[in-house]
Write a protein that holds these residues in place. Structure first.
Motif, PDB file in Angstrom:
ATOM      1  N   ALA A   1       0.829  -1.209   0.000  1.00 55.22           N
ATOM      2  CA  ALA A   1       0.000   0.000   0.000  1.00 55.22           C
ATOM      3  C   ALA A   1       0.860   1.253   0.000  1.00 55.22           C
ATOM      4  O   ALA A   1       0.573   2.226  -0.719  1.00 55.22           O
ATOM      5  N   VAL A   2       1.930   1.245   0.804  1.00 51.87           N
ATOM      6  CA  VAL A   2       2.816   2.409   0.859  1.00 51.87           C
ATOM      7  C   VAL A   2       3.522   2.611  -0.475  1.00 51.87           C
ATOM      8  O   VAL A   2       3.648   3.739  -0.978  1.00 51.87           O
ATOM      9  N   GLU A   3       3.992   1.524  -1.079  1.00 49.12           N
ATOM     10  CA  GLU A   3       4.683   1.628  -2.365  1.00 49.12           C
ATOM     11  C   GLU A   3       3.736   2.121  -3.455  1.00 49.12           C
ATOM     12  O   GLU A   3       4.129   2.922  -4.324  1.00 49.12           O
ATOM     13  N   LEU A   4       2.470   1.669  -3.414  1.00 44.48           N
ATOM     14  CA  LEU A   4       1.492   2.142  -4.388  1.00 44.48           C
ATOM     15  C   LEU A   4       1.237   3.633  -4.217  1.00 44.48           C
ATOM     16  O   LEU A   4       1.173   4.384  -5.192  1.00 44.48           O
ATOM     17  N   ALA A   5       1.114   4.059  -2.947  1.00 45.85           N
ATOM     18  CA  ALA A   5       0.884   5.481  -2.680  1.00 45.85           C
ATOM     19  C   ALA A   5       2.068   6.318  -3.158  1.00 45.85           C
ATOM     20  O   ALA A   5       1.892   7.400  -3.735  1.00 45.85           O
ATOM     21  N   LEU A   6       3.295   5.828  -2.931  1.00 46.25           N
ATOM     22  CA  LEU A   6       4.483   6.554  -3.385  1.00 46.25           C
ATOM     23  C   LEU A   6       4.533   6.610  -4.912  1.00 46.25           C
ATOM     24  O   LEU A   6       4.885   7.631  -5.505  1.00 46.25           O
ATOM     25  N   GLU A   7       4.162   5.502  -5.535  1.00 48.87           N
ATOM     26  CA  GLU A   7       4.150   5.458  -6.997  1.00 48.87           C
ATOM     27  C   GLU A   7       3.172   6.473  -7.558  1.00 48.87           C
ATOM     28  O   GLU A   7       3.479   7.200  -8.517  1.00 48.87           O
ATOM     29  N   GLU A   8       1.994   6.533  -6.949  1.00 44.56           N
ATOM     30  CA  GLU A   8       0.981   7.486  -7.410  1.00 44.56           C
ATOM     31  C   GLU A   8       1.441   8.916  -7.175  1.00 44.56           C
ATOM     32  O   GLU A   8       1.230   9.798  -8.023  1.00 44.56           O
ATOM     33  N   ALA A   9       2.067   9.144  -6.017  1.00 41.29           N
ATOM     34  CA  ALA A   9       2.546  10.503  -5.719  1.00 41.29           C
ATOM     35  C   ALA A   9       3.635  10.915  -6.695  1.00 41.29           C
ATOM     36  O   ALA A   9       3.674  12.071  -7.167  1.00 41.29           O
ATOM     37  N   GLU A  10       4.545   9.971  -7.008  1.00 41.57           N
ATOM     38  CA  GLU A  10       5.611  10.280  -7.952  1.00 41.57           C
ATOM     39  C   GLU A  10       5.045  10.536  -9.349  1.00 41.57           C
ATOM     40  O   GLU A  10       5.524  11.406 -10.084  1.00 41.57           O
ATOM     41  N   HIS A  11       4.015   9.770  -9.713  1.00 42.46           N
ATOM     42  CA  HIS A  11       3.375   9.974 -11.020  1.00 42.46           C
ATOM     43  C   HIS A  11       2.713  11.349 -11.085  1.00 42.46           C
ATOM     44  O   HIS A  11       2.860  12.077 -12.089  1.00 42.46           O
ATOM     45  N   GLU A  12       2.008  11.726 -10.020  1.00 42.32           N
ATOM     46  CA  GLU A  12       1.357  13.040  -9.976  1.00 42.32           C
ATOM     47  C   GLU A  12       2.397  14.163 -10.047  1.00 42.32           C
ATOM     48  O   GLU A  12       2.190  15.184 -10.715  1.00 42.32           O
ATOM     49  N   GLU A  13       3.519  13.957  -9.343  1.00 40.12           N
ATOM     50  CA  GLU A  13       4.574  14.976  -9.362  1.00 40.12           C
ATOM     51  C   GLU A  13       5.165  15.114 -10.760  1.00 40.12           C
ATOM     52  O   GLU A  13       5.440  16.230 -11.227  1.00 40.12           O
ATOM     53  N   ALA A  14       5.310  13.986 -11.442  1.00 36.12           N
ATOM     54  CA  ALA A  14       5.841  14.041 -12.811  1.00 36.12           C
ATOM     55  C   ALA A  14       4.869  14.766 -13.730  1.00 36.12           C
ATOM     56  O   ALA A  14       5.286  15.549 -14.604  1.00 36.12           O
ATOM     57  N   VAL A  15       3.578  14.501 -13.556  1.00 38.53           N
ATOM     58  CA  VAL A  15       2.568  15.189 -14.375  1.00 38.53           C
ATOM     59  C   VAL A  15       2.610  16.686 -14.126  1.00 38.53           C
ATOM     60  O   VAL A  15       2.554  17.496 -15.062  1.00 38.53           O
ATOM     61  N   ARG A  16       2.734  17.103 -12.835  1.00 35.67           N
ATOM     62  CA  ARG A  16       2.787  18.540 -12.510  1.00 35.67           C
ATOM     63  C   ARG A  16       4.016  19.197 -13.138  1.00 35.67           C
ATOM     64  O   ARG A  16       3.949  20.326 -13.632  1.00 35.67           O
ATOM     65  N   ARG A  17       5.131  18.469 -13.117  1.00 32.97           N
ATOM     66  CA  ARG A  17       6.355  19.040 -13.677  1.00 32.97           C
ATOM     67  C   ARG A  17       6.227  19.225 -15.189  1.00 32.97           C
ATOM     68  O   ARG A  17       6.667  20.243 -15.748  1.00 32.97           O
ATOM     69  N   ARG A  18       5.642  18.238 -15.827  1.00 36.02           N
ATOM     70  CA  ARG A  18       5.460  18.367 -17.268  1.00 36.02           C
ATOM     71  C   ARG A  18       4.504  19.521 -17.595  1.00 36.02           C
ATOM     72  O   ARG A  18       4.718  20.295 -18.550  1.00 36.02           O
ATOM     73  N   TRP A  19       3.457  19.644 -16.785  1.00 36.26           N
ATOM     74  CA  TRP A  19       2.509  20.739 -17.006  1.00 36.26           C
ATOM     75  C   TRP A  19       3.180  22.076 -16.798  1.00 36.26           C
ATOM     76  O   TRP A  19       2.997  23.018 -17.565  1.00 36.26           O
ATOM     77  N   ALA A  20       3.990  22.149 -15.685  1.00 35.07           N
ATOM     78  CA  ALA A  20       4.684  23.411 -15.395  1.00 35.07           C
ATOM     79  C   ALA A  20       5.681  23.738 -16.508  1.00 35.07           C
ATOM     80  O   ALA A  20       5.846  24.895 -16.925  1.00 35.07           O
ATOM     81  N   ALA A  21       6.362  22.704 -17.036  1.00 35.79           N
ATOM     82  CA  ALA A  21       7.316  22.936 -18.103  1.00 35.79           C
ATOM     83  C   ALA A  21       6.609  23.400 -19.377  1.00 35.79           C
ATOM     84  O   ALA A  21       7.085  24.293 -20.090  1.00 35.79           O
ATOM     85  N   ALA A  22       5.442  22.810 -19.626  1.00 34.09           N
ATOM     86  CA  ALA A  22       4.683  23.226 -20.816  1.00 34.09           C
ATOM     87  C   ALA A  22       4.192  24.659 -20.690  1.00 34.09           C
ATOM     88  O   ALA A  22       4.215  25.427 -21.638  1.00 34.09           O
ATOM     89  N   GLN A  23       3.752  25.036 -19.488  1.00 33.03           N
ATOM     90  CA  GLN A  23       3.303  26.416 -19.248  1.00 33.03           C
ATOM     91  C   GLN A  23       4.438  27.391 -19.416  1.00 33.03           C
ATOM     92  O   GLN A  23       4.279  28.471 -19.986  1.00 33.03           O
TER      93      GLN A  23
END
Length: 206
Positions: free
Chosen positions: A181-203
């Protein structure tokens, strides 16, 4: 973070803690299983020796009783009473420890000594009876010591198996579930962070 109604650590530190706990539990279960095997091996050895001693005990006792009847028929009960040595037999048990279990390991037996002033058995049958009774008492003491050792080792082996079952069936699966459960939560958090970074880079590029 809650898993199955339990609060569990979160984040990378929590994952590390759970990994360590799981590794400890797995290593503990392996060590306990090894302990149980050693205890059961020694228990089997002790029971074999106890069984052999019990066989000797019963045979010598039957032999002694047979000689006793013949001796009494030859010289009477009064002669028997007079021929019994005044001393007493002594048994000394040496204890040992295996995997934390203290148990009888050896037995030293000494028959009753007969002083020069004491009468000896008045006939051969009673002499044979005395010798057989001494052997029977020694074998009985050996049987009791090894049987006690086997029982103590078996009891600890069962307690050890119960601890292994608790680890294998409850604690280890729970830790594995919590870690997943912890590893899944970390994976999801890392995925969300990657999405935010890509969005911020695109902006920023826009």
């Amino acid at each position: 973070m809650s898993v199955h109604g339990r609060e569990v650590p979160t984040g990378r530190a929590g994952r590390l803690r759970l990994r360590r706990s799981l590794a400890t539990a797995l290593r503990g279960a392996d060590l306990l299983e090894r302990k149980a095997r050693l205890l059961l091996d020694r228990e089997c050895a002790e029971r074999r020796v106890a069984e052999e001693a019990g066989f000797v005990w019963r045979n010598r006792l039957a032999e002694a009783d047979s000689w006793l009847v013949r001796g009494v028929m030859l010289s009477g009960e009064r002669a028997l009473a007079e021929a019994v040595p005044e001393g007493q037999a002594s048994v000394e048990v040496r204890w040992d420890t295996l995997m934390g279990v203290r148990h009888p390991a050896a037995m030293a037996w000494a028959g009753p000594a007969r002083s020069p002033a004491e009468p000896t058995p008045p006939n051969t049958a009673l002499a044979h009876a005395e010798t057989a009774y001494r052997a029977a008492v020694r074998a009985a003491a050996e049987h009791a010591a090894h049987q006690a050792a086997a029982d103590l080792l078996a009891a600890e082996a069962e307690r050890t198996r119960q601890r292994v079952r608790a680890l294998r069936r409850r604690r280890i699966p729970r830790l594995q579930s919590e870690l997943a459960a912890v590893e899944l939560a970390l994976e999801e958090a890392e995925h969300e962070e990657a999405v935010r970074r890509r969005w911020a880079a695109a902006q920023g590029a826009g």
